[in-house]
Structure formats: structure tokens, C-alpha cells
Design a protein around this motif. Structure first.
Motif, short mmCIF file in Angstrom:
data_model
loop_
_atom_site.label_atom_id
_atom_site.label_comp_id
_atom_site.label_asym_id
_atom_site.label_seq_id
_atom_site.Cartn_x
_atom_site.Cartn_y
_atom_site.Cartn_z
N ARG A 114 47.15 33.60 35.21
CA ARG A 114 46.44 32.44 35.75
C ARG A 114 47.08 31.11 35.36
N ASN A 115 47.98 31.14 34.41
CA ASN A 115 48.67 29.92 33.99
C ASN A 115 50.14 29.93 34.39
N GLY A 116 50.52 30.90 35.22
CA GLY A 116 51.92 31.04 35.60
C GLY A 116 52.21 30.47 36.97
N ALA A 119 49.27 30.05 39.56
CA ALA A 119 48.04 29.39 39.09
C ALA A 119 47.34 28.66 40.24
N ALA A 120 48.10 28.00 41.10
CA ALA A 120 47.48 27.27 42.21
C ALA A 120 46.83 28.22 43.21
N LEU A 121 47.38 29.43 43.38
CA LEU A 121 46.75 30.41 44.27
C LEU A 121 45.44 30.92 43.69
N HIS A 122 45.39 31.12 42.36
CA HIS A 122 44.13 31.50 41.73
C HIS A 122 43.07 30.43 41.99
N ALA A 123 43.46 29.18 41.82
CA ALA A 123 42.52 28.08 42.04
C ALA A 123 42.10 27.97 43.50
N LEU A 124 43.00 28.34 44.41
CA LEU A 124 42.69 28.25 45.84
C LEU A 124 41.56 29.17 46.25
N LEU A 163 45.14 38.92 44.82
CA LEU A 163 44.34 37.79 44.36
C LEU A 163 43.17 37.46 45.27
N LEU A 164 43.33 37.66 46.57
CA LEU A 164 42.25 37.39 47.52
C LEU A 164 41.50 38.66 47.90
N SER A 165 42.18 39.79 47.90
CA SER A 165 41.54 41.05 48.29
C SER A 165 40.39 41.42 47.34
N GLU A 166 40.60 41.24 46.05
CA GLU A 166 39.59 41.66 45.07
C GLU A 166 38.27 40.89 45.20
N PRO A 167 38.27 39.55 45.23
CA PRO A 167 36.97 38.87 45.37
C PRO A 167 36.26 39.17 46.68
N LEU A 168 37.01 39.41 47.76
CA LEU A 168 36.36 39.78 49.02
C LEU A 168 35.75 41.17 48.91
N GLY A 169 36.42 42.07 48.19
CA GLY A 169 35.86 43.39 47.96
C GLY A 169 34.58 43.33 47.14
N ARG A 170 34.52 42.44 46.18
CA ARG A 170 33.32 42.30 45.35
C ARG A 170 32.16 41.73 46.15
N LEU A 171 32.45 41.06 47.26
CA LEU A 171 31.39 40.55 48.13
C LEU A 171 30.89 41.61 49.10
N GLY A 172 31.44 42.82 49.00
CA GLY A 172 30.95 43.94 49.81
C GLY A 172 31.83 44.33 50.97
N ALA A 173 32.89 43.59 51.25
CA ALA A 173 33.75 43.92 52.38
C ALA A 173 34.64 45.12 52.07
N TYR A 313 45.24 19.52 46.62
CA TYR A 313 45.40 20.11 45.29
C TYR A 313 45.63 19.00 44.27
N ASN A 314 44.88 19.04 43.19
CA ASN A 314 45.03 18.10 42.09
C ASN A 314 45.70 18.80 40.93
N PRO A 315 46.99 18.51 40.66
CA PRO A 315 47.71 19.23 39.60
C PRO A 315 47.23 18.88 38.20
N LEU A 316 46.57 17.73 38.04
CA LEU A 316 46.08 17.35 36.71
C LEU A 316 44.94 18.27 36.26
N PHE A 317 44.08 18.64 37.19
CA PHE A 317 42.93 19.49 36.87
C PHE A 317 43.10 20.91 37.40
N GLY A 318 44.14 21.16 38.21
CA GLY A 318 44.36 22.49 38.75
C GLY A 318 43.26 22.93 39.71
N THR A 319 42.76 21.99 40.52
CA THR A 319 41.64 22.29 41.42
C THR A 319 42.00 21.88 42.85
#
Length: 370
Positions: A114-116, A119-124, A163-173, A313-319
Motif C-alpha cells: 500500500r506504500n509502494g 499506492a495511488a491505485l489502492h487509494a483509487l 486490487l479491485l476484484s476483491e472489494p467487489l467480491g466482498r460486496l457480493g458480486a 489525486y492529491n499526493p500530499l494526502f494520497g487521496t
């Protein structure tokens, strides 16, 4: 030879050296003032909860013609794998671009850092997961508590490490993640194994979109290409395979980078060469695509574009946050027409509906995409 070079350099006039210094200072000043550019009125977003359908966009010009690498040595078996992959896909027409696959080979083990580099994709995920969920739920008559995407079949193209497949799976898809690089799929499978909930919800396959299209035509409720189309060999062919994979009325979700001068400055010069948010060489400006061009391709292929929204994307806050301007990063939602009839000519872009999610206002930050 070296003496001649030194003599020619020393012979340069003071005026020419002064011009070089002025140019360098000008470039630095231009980059440092990018926040002032983003603060202009057209970059400001609407108040939270408001709905702003877009009714036209300015044409974008860039520094060239129209249209992740990682350091360190690779293991011998990795080099052999890449060579074998290139031979496999170079003999026929494909959406896979071998040079782009090489960029991600060295990063295949770093997806879940998450810090590598990712990191921006995790935040996305804070934007793209709700964006996909809310758009799909507008077509759902029933919802299951705790699993709002239950019953949806989703194809995640270029899934990387999941990175995106897992959270969508947890939502039931029921999610199928595909990626042409086997090392990415190995990483995704390994990470999935730590969560028993995902064992039945998420499946991974090492293949291209065209390979999957031959086996699962009209099978999915949604196809996702997040941070993918700027790396494919043929965007038009990619869209044709995507529409083939979808059921009538199915949704296509794309996040990518616009092709503007600002995207070159922020996504390549700033993100790769100065701030090192992503590895140098990850993106090529010539592969970026404007929302107008992407919409024309989608409409011609039988889609109706519902939403296009800018992302910041704000690189200072990573959001990340939603903005009304799509000059750099943007997210698109399109729906496959239920009728198979298509016009012979390329239709003009028209009005689209906004899906109603709130946008947060941001007056400064850096818009960067991986």
C-alpha cells in the motif's frame, strides 16, 4: 572528438547560455504554479449532492500527435516468461501490447504494498468501488443486505493483483479477474487465499480479453477496465470485445487518462519524473485517449455513455476526489444498448445523464494516474 565538443561548448555566446537559464527557470515556475491552474473556475466542482449533466466538452490539444516499469534485474525465469508471452500474442491480432506487459513484469510482486508503486491505485478504490456499485444498483430491483451486488457477474479486465476484484467480491458480486501476465494472477490468487469469503466470489484467469470473449460471450452484467485502455494495443478492438462480453443492458466502466497538455505535465512529468508516484516510463502520452474520442468509439460499438466525471489525486494526502473537470483523469460509465441495430456512420456525441453521486470540491492537488 571530446576536445572539439568542449571547444564548441565554450564557444557558445553568453546570450545563448542566458536563454537556457531562462528556459529552465520558466519550466520550473510553470510546474510550481500548476495549483493555480487547477484553481481556475472551470476546475471547481459542484456542491455536494448536486447533479450536473455535462453538455459538451472543450477539445483538448496535447504536446504531440493524436491518439509500469520497474527497476532492478529480473530473474531468468521471469525473462523467459515474458518472451514466451510475447511470442504467444505476436502471431495474431490482439489487444495485448507486449511492451506494456514488460513494464508490469517487475512489479508483479508489489501489488499489495500500500506504500509502494501501486499506492495511488489502492487509494483509487475509494472512488471507483462506490462508482461501480451505485451505477449497477440503479438497474437492480432487489438488494441483499450486506451484499448489495449479489447476483451481478463482473469481469475485471487487467485485474493485476486483484486490487479491485476483491472489494467487489466482498460486496457480493461474482467476479472474474483476467490478466495476460501469469505472475499477476499468481499474486492475486495468493492474496485471495487469505480471505475465505472470496474463495467462491472471485476467480482469476491468465488470459487476454479476446481469449475470454470466445468462451463467455454475453455472460457478464458489467465489464471493468480500470487503468487499462492506455496500455492496450488497439482501443477500438478492445471495446468490440467488451461489448461482446456483456449482456444487453450491461455496463462498461472505464477509468483512464485524457490526452491533453495538462495530462502530459501532471501524469508523466510530475508523477513519473519528479514526484516518482509511479515508475518512470509507466505511461506514454500517445496512448492516452480523450473522453470525446472514447465516447465516439463506444457509441459506434453500440453503447450509450451515461456518465463522465473527472478525478483529482492529491499526493500530499494520497487521496482521490471527484471533480467536474476531466482534463487529466476521468471515469466513464456506458451501457450496452439492448437493440443490436447500429448506424453505419460514426454518431456525434450527445447529452448524457449524471448518475447523481456527490462530488467533493478541491481547489488544489495533483491529478495523477497510474
Amino acid at each position: 572528438m571530446w576536445r572539439r565538443l568542449l571547444l564548441s561548448s565554450s564557444a557558445r555566446s553568453p546570450e545563448s547560455w542566458r536563454e537556457c537559464g531562462l528556459l529552465q527557470r520558466g519550466l520550473r515556475a510553470g510546474f510550481c504554479e500548476w495549483s493555480a491552474v487547477l484553481a481556475r473556475p472551470r476546475f471547481r466542482t459542484a456542491a455536494a449532492g448536486s447533479v450536473q449533466p455535462r453538455r459538451g466538452r472543450e477539445s483538448a490539444a496535447g504536446p504531440g500527435t493524436r491518439s509500469s516499469s520497474g527497476g532492478g534485474a529480473q530473474a531468468p525465469h521471469s525473462r523467459r516468461h515474458v518472451s514466451r508471452f510475447i511470442r504467444m500474442y505476436s502471431t495474431s491480432k490482439t489487444t495485448v501490447e507486449p511492451d506494456e506487459v514488460k513494464k508490469f513484469q517487475a512489479l508483479s510482486q508489489k501489488w499489495w504494498d500500500r506504500n509502494g508503486e501501486f499506492a495511488a491505485l489502492h487509494a483509487l478504490n475509494d472512488l471507483r468501488v462506490p462508482f461501480i456499485r451505485d451505477a449497477l444498483l440503479t438497474y437492480s430491483e432487489t438488494q441483499q443486505l450486506g451484499c448489495p451486488l449479489h447476483g451481478f457477474r463482473i469481469l475485471d479486465v487487467g485485474c493485476g493483483g486483484g486490487l479491485l476484484s476483491e472489494p467487489l467480491g466482498r460486496l457480493g458480486a461474482m467476479v472474474t479477474g483476467i490478466d495476460p501476465l501469469e505472475d499477476n494472477i499468481t499474486t492475486a490468487e495468493m492474496h485471495k487465499s487469505f480471505d475465505p469469503v472470496l474463495q467462491e466470489q472471485v476467480q482469476y484467469t491468465a488470459c487476454s480479453l479476446e481469449d475470454m470473449a470466445t468462451e463467455a460471450t454475453g455472460m457478464f452484467d458489467a465489464v471493468i477496465a480500470s487503468e487499462v485502455v492506455e496500455h492496450v494495443g488497439d482501443v477500438e478492438m478492445f471495446i468490440r470485445y467488451a461489448v461482446q462480453m456483456l449482456k444487453p443492458g450491461g455496463s462498461l466502466f472505464i477509468t483512464t487518462i485524457n490526452k491533453t497538455f495538462l495530462s502530459y505535465v501532471l501524469a508523466i512529468v510530475a508523477a513519473e519524473k519528479i514526484l516518482r508516484i509511479v515508475p518512470n516510463g509507466t505511461h506514454e502520452w500517445e496512448r492516452f485517449i480523450s473522453p470525446d474520442e472514447l465516447e465516439r468509439l463506444l457509441v459506434f460499438s453500440g453503447f450509450t455513455v451515461e456518465t463522465i466525471n473527472g478525478m483529482l489525486y492529491n499526493p500530499l494526502f494520497g487521496t482521490w476526489s471527484w471533480i467536474s473537470n476531466a482534463d487529466v483523469n476521468y471515469a466513464l460509465h456506458a451501457v450496452k444498448n439492448k437493440t443490436e441495430e447500429q448506424s453505419d456512420s460514426m454518431p456525434e456525441t450527445g447529452d448524457r445523464r449524471d448518475n447523481g453521486f456527490s462530488q467533493s470540491e478541491s481547489d488544489a492537488g495533483s491529478t495523477v494516474k497510474l
